[in-house]
Design an enzyme around this catalytic site. Structure first.
Site, PDB file in Angstrom:
ATOM      1  N   ASP A 395       0.867  -1.191   0.000  1.00 35.13           N
ATOM      2  CA  ASP A 395       0.000   0.000   0.000  1.00 35.13           C
ATOM      3  C   ASP A 395       0.899   1.235   0.000  1.00 35.13           C
ATOM      4  O   ASP A 395       0.959   1.982   0.969  1.00 35.13           O
ATOM      5  CB  ASP A 395      -0.918  -0.015   1.226  1.00 35.13           C
ATOM      6  CG  ASP A 395      -1.944   1.110   1.187  1.00 35.13           C
ATOM      7  OD1 ASP A 395      -2.122   1.726   0.117  1.00 35.13           O
ATOM      8  OD2 ASP A 395      -2.544   1.391   2.238  1.00 35.13           O
ATOM      9  N   CYS A 421      -2.882   4.430  -5.066  1.00 36.46           N
ATOM     10  CA  CYS A 421      -3.602   5.690  -5.273  1.00 36.46           C
ATOM     11  C   CYS A 421      -3.156   6.376  -6.564  1.00 36.46           C
ATOM     12  O   CYS A 421      -3.575   7.497  -6.842  1.00 36.46           O
ATOM     13  CB  CYS A 421      -3.406   6.628  -4.079  1.00 36.46           C
ATOM     14  SG  CYS A 421      -1.679   7.037  -3.734  1.00 36.46           S
TER      15      CYS A 421
END
Length: 465
Positions: A395, A421
Site C-alpha cells: 500500500d 492511489c
C-alpha cells in the site's frame, strides 16, 4: 511538518498518467483567439474532454464530455496541444448531470461533478485499462467498490486568506491556482464537518489577527471531531476566541504554532483519535492514530477495501503475510484478526511504534519493523528473511513500489495484493511483476474520491501457473 490528515507525498511526473503537462517545463503561451467548434472524442485520464482541431492539433477541453459538440475558447496554447474551456455547448451528452455543488467550476476540487456517477466509475476503469494496455497488459473484468457520492469525506484542509478589502475568506484553492475560493458548503464533507463551515467563517470575521491563520484542518471520526489551526504567530485574544468556539461547537481544538517548525498544542485534553474496522466474525478493531498519520479520507470505502483484501487472500490461521507500507496497521491488524501471522514494515519509526500499540490494544500478534522500502539492498534482505511468506500486501504512496516489485522477481511470494492511489505507477510496477512470472487475478477500482479524477485501485497477483 506533520499535520492532521497529511496526504501521501507527491511524486514527480512519471510521464505515464496521460495528463497534459507543459513540455520541457516551459511556461505556456496564452492564446487570444477562439477555436472552431469541436466534437469531443473521449475523456483524458484527468477527466477533460479530448478533441482535435481542423489542423489535427489535440485540444483538452475543461468540463466537456464525449460526443458533445462545443464551441471553445483556447486559454492556453502549447507546442503539441491546446487547453480550452467551453464557450457554448451545442449538443449535450446523456452522461451530463447538474453538479450537486454550487462551487463547481470555481473550486479546484471535485472536477467531475458534471459527469454521472456511473459514468465516472466507467471512466476510471477505462483509465486503468488504458494504462495497463500501454504496458502490454490486457485486463478483462475490472470490479468496482462503491461508496456514497456525497457526505463521504472525513478530513479536509481549508485555506484562510484576508483579501485587499479586509474580508477573511475560508475555502479551497481554485484549479491550478493559489486563488482561494470562498466555500459556503461542501457536499462531499461528512455532516459533522459540513456544519462547522458557517461557524468557522463567523469566527474568522471576529479575529483580531486573521492573517496569522495559515489554514484550518478538519477531521471527523467515530470518537471525535477535531479542528486544527495553523497559527503562524500566537495571539492571546484570538486564542481565547478559538477556545470559546471549540467549547460551543463541541470539538477538540489543537494549534500548530510557529512558522518554520510548528509544534502542536492541544487546548484541553488531547482527543482519542481512533479508526474503527470490522472483520467478519471478530470483535471490532480500534486503531489509534495521531495528527500527521496517514488516514484514508473515506471511511466506508476503506472498510470495504480491507474486507476485499481479506477475501482475496482467504486469510486463515497459520498463513504468513508481509504488509509493506503498513501505516497505522490499516491492513495488518484486520488480516491478523482474520487469522494470519503478519509482519508489518514501515519507513517511519513512529508508525512502527503505532502498529505495536494497536496490535497490543486489540490483542493481536503483529510484529513490526522499520525499513527503507526504496532501498534495493534492504528490500532484498527483507524478502530473503521472510522468504516463507504466503502473501504480501503493498500500500505505497503515489511514487509506487518499483524497487519491491523488481525484487519480487528474485524473491517471489505466492500472492501479492497491491493497493494504489496512482494507476500510472501501479501499471508500471505491475509490468515488473508480470515479467517476473506473476499473473493478474483480480482488479477493482474503489470510490475513494468520487467526483474527482483520483482513484484507488486494488489488484491481486499470483505467481506461476
Amino acid at each position: 511538518m506533520a499535520m492532521l490528515g497529511k496526504r501521501r507525498p507527491p511524486r514527480p511526473a512519471s510521464g505515464h498518467s496521460g495528463l497534459a503537462r507543459t513540455p520541457g517545463g516551459k511556461a505556456p503561451h496564452t492564446a487570444i483567439e477562439d477555436a472552431s467548434p469541436l466534437v469531443i472524442e473521449r475523456l483524458a485520464h484527468d477527466g477533460r474532454g479530448v478533441a482535435h482541431a481542423a489542423n489535427g492539433k489535440t485540444v483538452f477541453v475543461d468540463q466537456a464530455l464525449p460526443g458533445e459538440q462545443v464551441e471553445v475558447a483556447i486559454h492556453t496554447t502549447r507546442k503539441r496541444f491546446d487547453e480550452a474551456h467551453i464557450k457554448s455547448l451545442l449538443t449535450t451528452s446523456e452522461q451530463r448531470v447538474t453538479p450537486p455543488c454550487p462551487h463547481f467550476g470555481h473550486c479546484g476540487g471535485c472536477d467531475l461533478q458534471h459527469l454521472s456517477v456511473d459514468a465516472q466509475r466507467d471512466h476510471k476503469r477505462e483509465v486503468v485499462r488504458d494504462l495497463f494496455s500501454r504496458q502490454g497488459i490486457t485486463l478483462s473484468e475490472i470490479g468496482s467498490i462503491q461508496g456514497s457520492d456525497q457526505g463521504y469525506r472525513r478530513r479536509a484542509r481549508l485555506g484562510v486568506k484576508v483579501d485587499s478589502q479586509g474580508t477573511t475568506r475560508l475555502g479551497f484553492r481554485a484549479a491550478h491556482s493559489h486563488r482561494l475560493v470562498d466555500i459556503e458548503r461542501c457536499p462531499v464533507l461528512v455532516d459533522a464537518l459540513q456544519r462547522l463551515l458557517t461557524p468557522l467563517r463567523e469566527l474568522l470575521s471576529t479575529l483580531e489577527a486573521p492573517r496569522q491563520v495559515g489554514h484550518i484542518e478538519l477531521l471527523a471520526t467515530a470518537t471525535a471531531q477535531v479542528v486544527l489551526v495553523r497559527q503562524l504567530k500566537e495571539h492571546a485574544g484570538d486564542a481565547e476566541r478559538w477556545q470559546a468556539f471549540a467549547q460551543q461547537q463541541g470539538v477538540a481544538l489543537g494549534t500548530w504554532l510557529g512558522r518554520e517548525t510548528p509544534t502542536l498544542h492541544w487546548h484541553g485534553a488531547a482527543p482519542a483519535l481512533e479508526e474503527s474496522l470490522t472483520v467478519t466474525g471478530q470483535p471490532p478493531l480500534s486503531l489509534s492514530f495521531a495528527p500527521g498519520d496517514f488516514l484514508q479520507v473515506n471511511a466506508p470505502v476503506n472498510q470495504q477495501m480491507v474486507a476485499q483484501v481479506i477475501q482475496w487472500l482467504a486469510s486463515k490461521s497459520g498463513q504468513k503475510l508481509l504488509d509493506l507500507f503498513a501505516g497505522i496497521g490499516n491492513f495488518s491488524l484486520p488480516i491478523a484478526a482474520a487469522g494470519a501471522e503478519v509482519h508489518a514494515v514501515e519507513g517511519n519509526p513512529a508508525m512502527v511504534a503505532r502498529i505495536a500499540i494497536n496490535a497490543k490494544r486489540n490483542q493481536l500478534m503483529v510484529s513490526g519493523q522499520q525499513a527503507d522500502l526504496s532501498n534495493a539492498v534492504g528490500v532484498n534482505e527483507l524478502l530473503t528473511v521472510h522468504g516463507d511468506s504466503d502473501a504480501l500486501v503493498l500500500d505505497p504512496p503515489r511514487s509506487g513500489a518499483e524497487v519491491i516489485c523488481q525484487a519480487l522477481a528474485r524473491h517471489p511470494v505466492p500472492r501479492v495484493v497491491y493497493i494504489s492511489c496512482d494507476p500510472a505507477t501501479l501499471a508500471r510496477d505491475a509490468a515488473h511483476l508480470v515479467h517476473a512470472g506473476y499473473r493478474v487475478k483480480q482488479v477493482a477500482v474503489a470510490d475513494m474520491f468520487l467526483h474527482t479524477a483520483h482513484m484507488e485501485t486494488l489488484m491481486l497477483f499470483e505467481y506461476g501457473d
